[in-house]
Design a protein around this motif. Structure first.
Motif, PDB file in Angstrom:
ATOM      1  N   TYR A  17       9.692 -10.099   4.577  1.00 27.35           N
ATOM      2  CA  TYR A  17       9.356  -9.913   3.170  1.00 27.35           C
ATOM      3  C   TYR A  17       7.854 -10.029   2.925  1.00 27.35           C
ATOM      4  O   TYR A  17       7.282  -9.267   2.145  1.00 27.35           O
ATOM      5  CB  TYR A  17      10.117 -10.907   2.296  1.00 27.35           C
ATOM      6  N   TRP A  18       7.197 -10.977   3.603  1.00 27.88           N
ATOM      7  CA  TRP A  18       5.754 -11.108   3.445  1.00 27.88           C
ATOM      8  C   TRP A  18       5.052  -9.846   3.916  1.00 27.88           C
ATOM      9  O   TRP A  18       4.134  -9.347   3.252  1.00 27.88           O
ATOM     10  CB  TRP A  18       5.212 -12.324   4.216  1.00 27.88           C
ATOM     11  N   TYR A  19       5.497  -9.299   5.038  1.00 29.02           N
ATOM     12  CA  TYR A  19       4.859  -8.093   5.575  1.00 29.02           C
ATOM     13  C   TYR A  19       5.034  -6.926   4.606  1.00 29.02           C
ATOM     14  O   TYR A  19       4.093  -6.154   4.376  1.00 29.02           O
ATOM     15  CB  TYR A  19       5.427  -7.753   6.955  1.00 29.02           C
ATOM     16  N   ALA A  20       6.201  -6.788   4.012  1.00 28.78           N
ATOM     17  CA  ALA A  20       6.426  -5.731   3.021  1.00 28.78           C
ATOM     18  C   ALA A  20       5.492  -5.912   1.828  1.00 28.78           C
ATOM     19  O   ALA A  20       4.875  -4.950   1.355  1.00 28.78           O
ATOM     20  CB  ALA A  20       7.888  -5.729   2.576  1.00 28.78           C
ATOM     21  N   ALA A  76       2.622  -7.609   1.754  1.00 31.14           N
ATOM     22  CA  ALA A  76       1.233  -7.443   2.196  1.00 31.14           C
ATOM     23  C   ALA A  76       0.883  -5.968   2.387  1.00 31.14           C
ATOM     24  O   ALA A  76      -0.209  -5.535   2.001  1.00 31.14           O
ATOM     25  CB  ALA A  76       0.989  -8.225   3.484  1.00 31.14           C
ATOM     26  N   THR A  77       1.774  -5.190   2.971  1.00 29.04           N
ATOM     27  CA  THR A  77       1.485  -3.762   3.151  1.00 29.04           C
ATOM     28  C   THR A  77       1.479  -3.036   1.808  1.00 29.04           C
ATOM     29  O   THR A  77       0.708  -2.088   1.625  1.00 29.04           O
ATOM     30  CB  THR A  77       2.457  -3.091   4.136  1.00 29.04           C
ATOM     31  N   ASP A  78       2.311  -3.478   0.872  1.00 28.03           N
ATOM     32  CA  ASP A  78       2.277  -2.893  -0.483  1.00 28.03           C
ATOM     33  C   ASP A  78       0.920  -3.121  -1.147  1.00 28.03           C
ATOM     34  O   ASP A  78       0.484  -2.315  -1.965  1.00 28.03           O
ATOM     35  CB  ASP A  78       3.363  -3.505  -1.380  1.00 28.03           C
ATOM     36  N   ASN A  79       0.270  -4.238  -0.823  1.00 23.31           N
ATOM     37  CA  ASN A  79      -1.004  -4.586  -1.456  1.00 23.31           C
ATOM     38  C   ASN A  79      -2.227  -4.050  -0.717  1.00 23.31           C
ATOM     39  O   ASN A  79      -3.331  -4.097  -1.253  1.00 23.31           O
ATOM     40  CB  ASN A  79      -1.114  -6.099  -1.617  1.00 23.31           C
ATOM     41  N   GLU A  80      -2.043  -3.520   0.468  1.00 19.56           N
ATOM     42  CA  GLU A  80      -3.183  -2.995   1.231  1.00 19.56           C
ATOM     43  C   GLU A  80      -3.993  -1.935   0.471  1.00 19.56           C
ATOM     44  O   GLU A  80      -5.222  -1.982   0.491  1.00 19.56           O
ATOM     45  CB  GLU A  80      -2.720  -2.414   2.572  1.00 19.56           C
ATOM     46  N   SER A  92       2.562  -4.029  12.728  1.00 20.72           N
ATOM     47  CA  SER A  92       3.993  -4.106  12.435  1.00 20.72           C
ATOM     48  C   SER A  92       4.358  -5.549  12.130  1.00 20.72           C
ATOM     49  O   SER A  92       3.617  -6.473  12.498  1.00 20.72           O
ATOM     50  CB  SER A  92       4.828  -3.608  13.620  1.00 20.72           C
ATOM     51  N   GLN A  93       5.502  -5.731  11.495  1.00 24.49           N
ATOM     52  CA  GLN A  93       5.921  -7.107  11.181  1.00 24.49           C
ATOM     53  C   GLN A  93       6.232  -7.886  12.455  1.00 24.49           C
ATOM     54  O   GLN A  93       6.127  -9.112  12.460  1.00 24.49           O
ATOM     55  CB  GLN A  93       7.096  -7.113  10.218  1.00 24.49           C
ATOM     56  N   ALA A  94       6.561  -7.201  13.534  1.00 28.80           N
ATOM     57  CA  ALA A  94       6.845  -7.879  14.804  1.00 28.80           C
ATOM     58  C   ALA A  94       5.622  -8.619  15.337  1.00 28.80           C
ATOM     59  O   ALA A  94       5.758  -9.575  16.107  1.00 28.80           O
ATOM     60  CB  ALA A  94       7.340  -6.872  15.843  1.00 28.80           C
ATOM     61  N   GLU A  95       4.424  -8.205  14.925  1.00 29.95           N
ATOM     62  CA  GLU A  95       3.195  -8.843  15.380  1.00 29.95           C
ATOM     63  C   GLU A  95       2.824 -10.080  14.565  1.00 29.95           C
ATOM     64  O   GLU A  95       1.953 -10.847  14.965  1.00 29.95           O
ATOM     65  CB  GLU A  95       2.039  -7.852  15.304  1.00 29.95           C
ATOM     66  N   VAL A  96       3.460 -10.274  13.413  1.00 35.10           N
ATOM     67  CA  VAL A  96       3.109 -11.395  12.540  1.00 35.10           C
ATOM     68  C   VAL A  96       3.591 -12.699  13.190  1.00 35.10           C
ATOM     69  O   VAL A  96       4.785 -12.862  13.452  1.00 35.10           O
ATOM     70  CB  VAL A  96       3.739 -11.232  11.135  1.00 35.10           C
ATOM     71  N   PRO A  97       2.681 -13.637  13.454  1.00 33.30           N
ATOM     72  CA  PRO A  97       3.094 -14.890  14.099  1.00 33.30           C
ATOM     73  C   PRO A  97       3.894 -15.781  13.140  1.00 33.30           C
ATOM     74  O   PRO A  97       3.596 -15.865  11.952  1.00 33.30           O
ATOM     75  CB  PRO A  97       1.772 -15.553  14.486  1.00 33.30           C
TER      76      PRO A  97
END
Length: 155
Positions: free
Chosen positions: A17-20, A22-26, A38-43
């Motif tokens: 959800y955070w990645y979604a 954050a990408t919406d706000n880019e 990608s969200q897979a890279e988010v620690p």
């Protein structure tokens, strides 16, 4: 609609959800550009640290047992001001399929209840200036515009 405090087991959902969000706000500012492709890279460590930290809490937004979003809250105070104790909405995300159904408004109402229970006297939130939908949402839920944040690169 319920807010359920997130646990270690919820970190993958928080990341999703955070990645979604954050990408919406880019697109709103070059300062929002993510370092993750990608969200897979988010620690997971960032959320793990938040779970252990006093003063910041992540909640999952649930409707009839289904998780549809999350909200991150941080408490704080301005001891020299009349309105001194606050709860800040740091992140608020509702999945696209559930937007425009009143869920975000209900989250704000639940956050107000949490703030009252914590003896806070006001809520805070910020959003991207050019995000007209977010600004309209917060205005419609009773927030007042108070200040503008400026940012500058030090490169």
């Amino acid at each position: 609609m319920e807010l359920r405090e997130a646990t270690e087991a919820d970190i993958p959902t928080l990341i999703e959800y955070w990645y979604a969000l954050a990408t919406d706000n880019e697109p709103y500012s070059r300062f929002n550009e993510l370092v993750y492709d990608s969200q897979a890279e988010v620690p997971a460590d960032g959320f793990r640290n938040q779970l252990e930290r006093d003063g910041i809490t992540n909640y999952l937004v649930e409707v009839q047992g289904e998780t549809i979003g999350f909200v991150t809250l941080r408490d704080g105070e301005h001891s020299s001001r009349q309105y001194s104790r606050y709860l800040m909405i740091v992140n608020l995300y509702i999945k696209d399929a559930f937007q425009n159904r009143g869920h975000g408004t209900r989250v704000v109402e639940k956050v107000k209840e949490l703030a009252r229970a914590a003896d806070c006297d006001h809520l805070k939130v910020s959003c991207e200036w050019h995000n007209v939908d977010a600004r309209r949402f917060y205005t419609n839920t009773g927030f007042e515009e108070k200040q503008v944040t400026f940012v500058q690169s030090i490169e």
